[in-house]
Design a protein around this motif. Structure first.
Motif, short mmCIF file in Angstrom:
data_model
loop_
_atom_site.label_atom_id
_atom_site.label_comp_id
_atom_site.label_asym_id
_atom_site.label_seq_id
_atom_site.Cartn_x
_atom_site.Cartn_y
_atom_site.Cartn_z
N ILE A 172 -32.29 -53.78 -26.38
CA ILE A 172 -32.86 -53.37 -25.10
C ILE A 172 -32.08 -54.08 -23.99
N GLN A 173 -31.52 -53.31 -23.10
CA GLN A 173 -30.75 -53.86 -21.98
C GLN A 173 -31.48 -53.54 -20.68
N GLU A 174 -31.90 -54.58 -19.97
CA GLU A 174 -32.59 -54.39 -18.71
C GLU A 174 -31.66 -53.72 -17.70
N VAL A 175 -32.15 -52.68 -17.05
CA VAL A 175 -31.38 -51.97 -16.03
C VAL A 175 -32.32 -51.65 -14.88
N PRO A 176 -31.79 -51.55 -13.66
CA PRO A 176 -32.65 -51.14 -12.55
C PRO A 176 -33.07 -49.70 -12.72
N LEU A 177 -34.28 -49.38 -12.30
CA LEU A 177 -34.77 -48.01 -12.40
C LEU A 177 -34.07 -47.12 -11.37
N VAL A 178 -33.53 -46.02 -11.85
CA VAL A 178 -32.98 -44.99 -10.97
C VAL A 178 -34.00 -43.86 -10.91
N ASN A 179 -34.66 -43.69 -9.77
CA ASN A 179 -35.73 -42.71 -9.70
C ASN A 179 -35.50 -41.66 -8.61
N ASP A 180 -34.21 -41.37 -8.33
CA ASP A 180 -33.89 -40.32 -7.36
C ASP A 180 -33.02 -39.24 -8.01
N LEU A 181 -33.29 -38.95 -9.28
CA LEU A 181 -32.45 -38.03 -10.03
C LEU A 181 -32.86 -36.57 -9.85
N LEU A 182 -34.09 -36.32 -9.42
CA LEU A 182 -34.54 -34.94 -9.24
C LEU A 182 -34.18 -34.47 -7.84
N ASP A 183 -33.74 -33.22 -7.74
CA ASP A 183 -33.42 -32.63 -6.45
C ASP A 183 -34.69 -32.01 -5.90
N ILE A 184 -35.24 -32.60 -4.86
CA ILE A 184 -36.46 -32.08 -4.24
C ILE A 184 -36.07 -31.40 -2.94
N ASN A 185 -36.58 -30.21 -2.69
CA ASN A 185 -36.27 -29.46 -1.48
C ASN A 185 -37.53 -29.33 -0.65
N PRO A 186 -37.89 -30.36 0.12
CA PRO A 186 -39.15 -30.32 0.87
C PRO A 186 -39.15 -29.27 1.97
N ASP A 187 -37.99 -28.72 2.34
CA ASP A 187 -37.97 -27.67 3.36
C ASP A 187 -38.73 -26.43 2.91
N VAL A 188 -38.88 -26.29 1.59
CA VAL A 188 -39.67 -25.17 1.07
C VAL A 188 -41.10 -25.24 1.59
N LEU A 189 -41.60 -26.45 1.81
CA LEU A 189 -42.99 -26.63 2.22
C LEU A 189 -43.13 -27.11 3.65
N GLY A 190 -42.04 -27.44 4.31
CA GLY A 190 -42.14 -27.92 5.68
C GLY A 190 -41.39 -29.20 5.87
N PRO A 191 -41.41 -29.76 7.08
CA PRO A 191 -40.64 -30.97 7.38
C PRO A 191 -41.04 -32.13 6.48
N ALA A 192 -40.05 -32.81 5.93
CA ALA A 192 -40.27 -34.02 5.11
C ALA A 192 -38.91 -34.65 4.90
N ALA A 193 -38.92 -35.87 4.39
CA ALA A 193 -37.67 -36.58 4.15
C ALA A 193 -36.86 -35.85 3.08
N ALA A 194 -35.58 -35.73 3.29
CA ALA A 194 -34.72 -35.03 2.34
C ALA A 194 -34.48 -35.89 1.11
N ALA A 195 -34.38 -35.25 -0.03
CA ALA A 195 -34.13 -35.96 -1.28
C ALA A 195 -32.64 -36.08 -1.52
#
Length: 494
Positions: A172-195
């Motif tokens: 087991i090798q400790e690594v920082p969590l990478v949690n921005d791998l999904l492409d989210i398109n908030p413009d579909v639902l309205g103004p929000a921070a871009a992914a």
């Protein structure tokens, strides 16, 4: 013969090397297999939480003392003929010492406890949870080394049966969590921070995902379905009770439904969960359900929970280490729900994803404004208008329609290049011919109001009527018929 180790000049590149042996599965870069060893089982998972044994159970059947660590986990089950467990142990221990690893716990033979206690150490780290017959003359080693603020852990169980020895090995090798791998398109639902963009997802793959939410990079699409205006029951918490008598809170939602099942190799359910959670947060979703692991119930309950989201109605073996999320975001046309069940089996994760974009039950009460109309035109190519009123079976636009007409005129004023189809719709009561004619007359009346009363150039508006042929809801109840009686703005390309 012993395992050879080379300690590189840079500690961050710590590695152990030995004689290379062809294999169906790769060795861990840190530890090469003992010469003549063959791989029986292999598993690799990114970012998994694991409880590493650092002692023997006080009694058979009880859990051993453990250290909880999180990182990239690789496990091997090796088999070696004609080599004693003692020789394996001496080689592993020397190699780990030469690599500068500190031993956290070790035991040999009777020091590992009675037979069942010793077996538990091997079972705990074995890929399939059992060492089976390979438990004779056992040895166990757990070691650790810190390099530049990150820890690497190695645990090895060696047991024999007749002239064959087996090694259960986990790194087991400790690594920082990478949690921005999904492409989210908030413009579909309205103004929000871009992914963040995810270059690992191809355009062809993205086209098959939901417009709001991409797949996890590296995931393959097992199945999908799209249903316009469908009703679905979303579990709003864990399952309780016993098989055939389960109980759970649920929410009936109706709207445009898209469902996806993704298969994701060598990524833990934990890492997939963290990425989905972060993506929904970026899109401005409120998390209304969040169950993790045992919070999602026992094995049968978790399997049932996943089956409620699965297109096939069953997650089969993929219910282990479960996570379940339901996010909600409100929009003008009604709330959008995203429900995701994540379960694993061996070194694979399966994701059941359901997204429902609803329409509000009382849409005629929703205020219309130019900015919201423009957003819906950009996202969906059309915008529904329920604030334009007619008397029954008439086409004259009533005076109380003024706020909606003003919003449309403001929209066209703000965007001078915008051209629209103005499309009239009816419910399915009465004859089709009459409804077709009525919807056309109403669309023409709306265009006439916009051009004559609000000064919109006629060339920018094209009326059309489709009668009952494009319903928004069921015509079998008043609520559905109300939604079907509407005017739509459709964006024109030319």
């Amino acid at each position: 013969m012993r395992i050879r180790v080379t300690v590189p000049i840079t500690a961050a590149a710590l590695a152990l090397f030995a004689t290379s042996v062809p294999a169906k599965a790769p060795d861990h870069p840190l530890i090469k297999r003992y010469p003549s060893a063959t791989v029986r089982l292999y598993e690799k998972l990114e970012y998994e939480r694991f409880r590493l044994p650092i002692g023997i159970p006080e009694k058979a059947g009880e859990e051993p003392p453990t250290l909880t660590v999180t990182g990239d986990r690789t496990r091997h089950f090796y088999e070696i003929r004609g080599v004693s467990t003692l020789k394996l142990y001496e080689n592993y221990r020397k190699a780990l010492e030469q690599a500068g690893m500190d031993v956290l716990f070790e035991c040999a033979h009777e020091a590992c406890g009675e037979a069942r206690q010793g077996n538990q150490l091997g079972d705990w780290i074995a890929i399939n949870g059992k060492v089976f017959n390979w438990h004779g003359k056992p040895y166990y080693l757990a070691a650790k080394r810190d390099v530049e603020g990150k820890s690497t852990y190695v645990a090895v169980y060696m047991g024999g049966y007749k002239d064959t020895a087996a090694i259960q090995q986990v790194v087991i090798q400790e690594v920082p969590l990478v949690n921005d791998l999904l492409d989210i398109n908030p413009d579909v639902l309205g103004p929000a921070a871009a992914a963040a963009d995810s270059p690992a997802i191809t355009e062809e793959q993205r086209a098959k995902d939901h417009p709001l939410l991409s797949r996890y990079p590296g995931a393959s699409l097992r199945s999908s379905e799209k249903l316009d205006y469908e009703t679905i029951s979303l579990p709003m918490g864990p399952i309780t009770g016993k098989r055939n008598a389960y109980e759970y809170d649920k929410l009936e939602v109706t709207g445009d439904l898209m469902r996806h099942t993704y298969q994701l190799p060598q990524v833990s359910t934990l890492k997939a969960y963290e990425n989905y959670k972060a993506a929904l947060d970026k899109a401005g979703f409120e998390l209304v359900v969040d169950c993790q692991l045992k919070q999602c119930g026992n094995a049968d309950q978790a399997e049932t929970l996943g089956g409620l989201l699965a297109i096939s109605g069953d997650v089969y073996n993929y219910y282990r280490k479960p996570y379940y999320l339901v996010g909600k975001r409100d929009a003008q046309s009604g709330p959008t729900y995203a429900a995701v069940f994540i379960g694993g089996y061996n070194d694979e994760t399966m994701i059941q994803q359901n997204i429902v974009q609803t329409v509000a039950a009382q849409t005629d009460l929703i205020g219309v404004n130019a900015d919201e109309l423009h957003k819906e035109l950009e996202e969906a190519g059309k915008a529904l208008i329920y604030g334009i009123y007619f008397d029954t079976d008439k086409s004259e636009v009533k005076a109380e329609s003024a706020p909606a007409l003003e919003a449309i005129a403001e929209l066209l004023g703000k965007h001078p290049g915008l051209k629209l189809y103005v499309v009239g719709h009816t419910d399915d009561t009465g004859s089709v011919t009459h409804n077709q004619s009525l919807s056309s007359a109403r669309a023409k009346a709306v265009v006439q109001q916009l051009t004559q009363q609000y000064g919109i150039a006629p060339a920018r508006l094209s009326p059309a009527g489709v009668g009952p042929h494009a319903p928004q809801a069921s015509n079998h109840n008043d609520a559905g018929r109300t939604l079907n009686r509407r005017v739509e703005l459709v964006k024109r390309v030319n």
